[in-house]
Design an enzyme around this catalytic site. Structure first.
Site, PDB file in Angstrom:
ATOM      1  N   TYR A 179     -10.249  23.053  68.750  1.00 32.29           N
ATOM      2  CA  TYR A 179      -9.451  24.247  68.446  1.00 32.29           C
ATOM      3  C   TYR A 179      -7.992  23.874  68.238  1.00 32.29           C
ATOM      4  O   TYR A 179      -7.451  23.015  68.932  1.00 32.29           O
ATOM      5  CB  TYR A 179      -9.548  25.271  69.587  1.00 32.29           C
ATOM      6  N   CYS A 180      -7.367  24.542  67.264  1.00 32.49           N
ATOM      7  CA  CYS A 180      -5.924  24.425  67.021  1.00 32.49           C
ATOM      8  C   CYS A 180      -5.325  25.827  67.008  1.00 32.49           C
ATOM      9  O   CYS A 180      -5.931  26.763  66.475  1.00 32.49           O
ATOM     10  CB  CYS A 180      -5.625  23.791  65.661  1.00 32.49           C
ATOM     11  N   PHE A 181      -4.115  25.963  67.538  1.00 33.74           N
ATOM     12  CA  PHE A 181      -3.435  27.255  67.592  1.00 33.74           C
ATOM     13  C   PHE A 181      -1.981  27.115  67.165  1.00 33.74           C
ATOM     14  O   PHE A 181      -1.362  26.070  67.374  1.00 33.74           O
ATOM     15  CB  PHE A 181      -3.439  27.812  69.022  1.00 33.74           C
ATOM     16  N   GLU A 219      -9.441  19.500  62.046  1.00 35.99           N
ATOM     17  CA  GLU A 219     -10.737  19.910  62.574  1.00 35.99           C
ATOM     18  C   GLU A 219     -11.830  19.375  61.664  1.00 35.99           C
ATOM     19  O   GLU A 219     -11.735  19.491  60.436  1.00 35.99           O
ATOM     20  CB  GLU A 219     -10.852  21.440  62.621  1.00 35.99           C
TER      21      GLU A 219
END
Length: 460
Positions: free
Chosen positions: A8-10, A124
């Site tokens: 996950y990336c935010f 990702e």
């Protein structure tokens, strides 16, 4: 088709993020036994017609020429030899920027990182309707590092990545595995102080969306729909040629290119930040990355969050960007250590894996016939501490509280930069001695080598 690891990336922009800050975070889900190292590379000038130089993977830092461009060398090997990215050679550019990256220790690229200009990139792995190529080309992780080395803004990094994708393609094994080739398409979250770009790729084809407000998450599934701010010029005609789009309906990137069973899915961590009622801070982002209940922090039979990173990018350019890395698996059992780019970075080599040079099984063909021990000193210390506390919940709780206090020290020191510019070297928690002291062991019983907790502040 192999399932892509659930990373996950935010990113969060003001006003959802606090105090005029852009906050970026990444959890890297990889095979459970894979080691990630955290490595700094200084800015450098390169000769015309040179190739990208191999850093000989996980180099040992032997010495540094006192100049803006440090010279590092792996024992027994010249850092000036012609090299390549993980699998292929590409042309070098005249100048590369200083970068700090977290990467699987066997490869050239990066899972996540930042550069001296405040650009952050994470990628990702994704499965799409079109299978990824097994032929060795650039890995998505190579493109992360190349974007950081060559760009001063998020948009420039986007342009670098799609240009190299067009020229060299993407493909090859994402894992250190001799028995099977695990190949994936790639998505990227590219962030600077002003904006972010979500870039999703299928082979050489791609689409991108610009983000300047709110919260955005990307994971191992396509997320772009009909809102695209840039795309490959032949993207739609290619989709039509494959029979995936009629040309009459609205073009929805995810619906066109996702596997049939996947296009209506969403990331498990999508709401993790959006549900936050208060402003998002660096601590909020770290807490999100530590959240196992939501699935953001993965700990499964096949995959583990092997490293994590958080970056804080002030929109006020007079304030420095601060980048936090764990350098160890499972952020719920690790602390985030801060780093700021300065002219003379003081390096801590204990987060870098051993160097195997030309004998590295990842560099020889056929690849990965052996799996060497790539654990660095911090990784070994982390393993030791985990073994000590697994059978004692009281010790575990006490240790966790003390570690979070140490992490908080980094935040307090960071606040001093508003009074006087301050830069941290990679503030590494030297775990064996520190953990032992916290757990009440006597000094004479401490594990060797004796390692300390160091938060060094370099005034500039």
């Amino acid at each position: 088709m192999a399932a892509a690891p659930p990373s996950y990336c935010f990113v969060a922009f003001p006003p959802r993020a606090q105090d005029g800050l852009v906050v970026f975070g990444k959890n890297s889900a990889r095979p459970r036994d894979e080691v990630q190292e955290v490595v700094y590379f200084s800015a450098a000038d390169h000769e015309q017609e040179s190739k990208v130089e191999a850093d000989l993977s996980s180099q040992r830092w032997l010495h540094q020429i006192p100049s803006r461009v440090p010279f590092f060398q792996c024992e027994g090997h010249s850092s000036h030899e012609e090299g390549k990215c993980t699998y292929i050679s590409i042309d070098q550019v005249p100048r590369t920027h200083a970068i700090m990256i977290s990467r699987p220790a066997w490869l050239w690229g990066a899972e996540m990182g930042a550069n001296e200009h405040g650009v952050c990139i994470a990628n990702e792995a994704m499965s799409t309707r079109e299978p990824a190529a097994e032929t060795e080309a650039l890995l998505g992780m190579d493109l992360v590092r190349l974007g950081l080395e060559r760009a001063e803004t998020a948009k420039e990094a986007l342009d670098v990545i799609v240009s190299l994708l067009e020229e060299h393609g993407q493909g090859g094994n994402y894992y250190e595995d001799a028995d099977s080739c695990h190949s994936f398409q790639s998505a990227y979250l590219i962030v600077d102080r002003d904006e972010a770009w979500v870039l999703e790729t299928v082979g050489k084809y791609w689409a991108a969306e610009k983000v300047t407000e709110g919260v955005r998450c990307i994971c191992n599934r396509l997320s772009l729909t009909s809102k695209m701010d840039a795309e490959h010029p032949e993207l739609r005609s290619y989709a039509q040629s494959q029979g995936w789009w009629t040309g009459e309906d609205e073009f929805n990137f995810s619906e066109v290119f996702s596997p049939a069973e996947d296009h209506l899915g969403c990331c498990a961590g999508k709401d993790s930040l959006e549900k936050q009622e208060e402003s998002i801070t660096v601590q909020t982002m770290m807490n999100t990355l530590r959240d196992k209940a939501s699935g953001v922090c993965i700990d499964s039979e096949s995959f583990l969050t092997t490293a994590s990173g958080v970056s804080v990018l002030p929109q006020n350019r007079s304030s420095p960007c601060i980048h936090y890395f764990t350098g160890t698996p499972d952020p719920s059992r690790s602390i985030f250590k801060p780093f700021i780019f300065v002219d003379d970075v003081k390096l801590v080599p204990k987060t870098q894996s051993p160097c195997f040079g030309d004998d590295d099984p990842a560099k020889k063909e056929p690849r990965f016939q052996e799996k060497p021990d790539r654990r660095h000193e911090l990784y070994k210390a982390h393993e030791w501490a985990r073994a000590v506390i697994e059978s004692d919940q009281m010790r575990k709780l006490r240790l966790r509280n003390r570690l979070l206090e140490a992490e908080g020290l980094g935040f307090k020191l960071r606040s001093a930069e508003s009074q006087r510019p301050c830069a941290f070297h990679f503030a590494t928690l030297w775990l064996p001695r520190t953990y032992a002291l916290l757990l009440g062991k006597k000094k004479e019983h401490l594990p060797q080598p004796h390692l300390e907790l160091k938060f060094s502040c370099l005034m500039v």
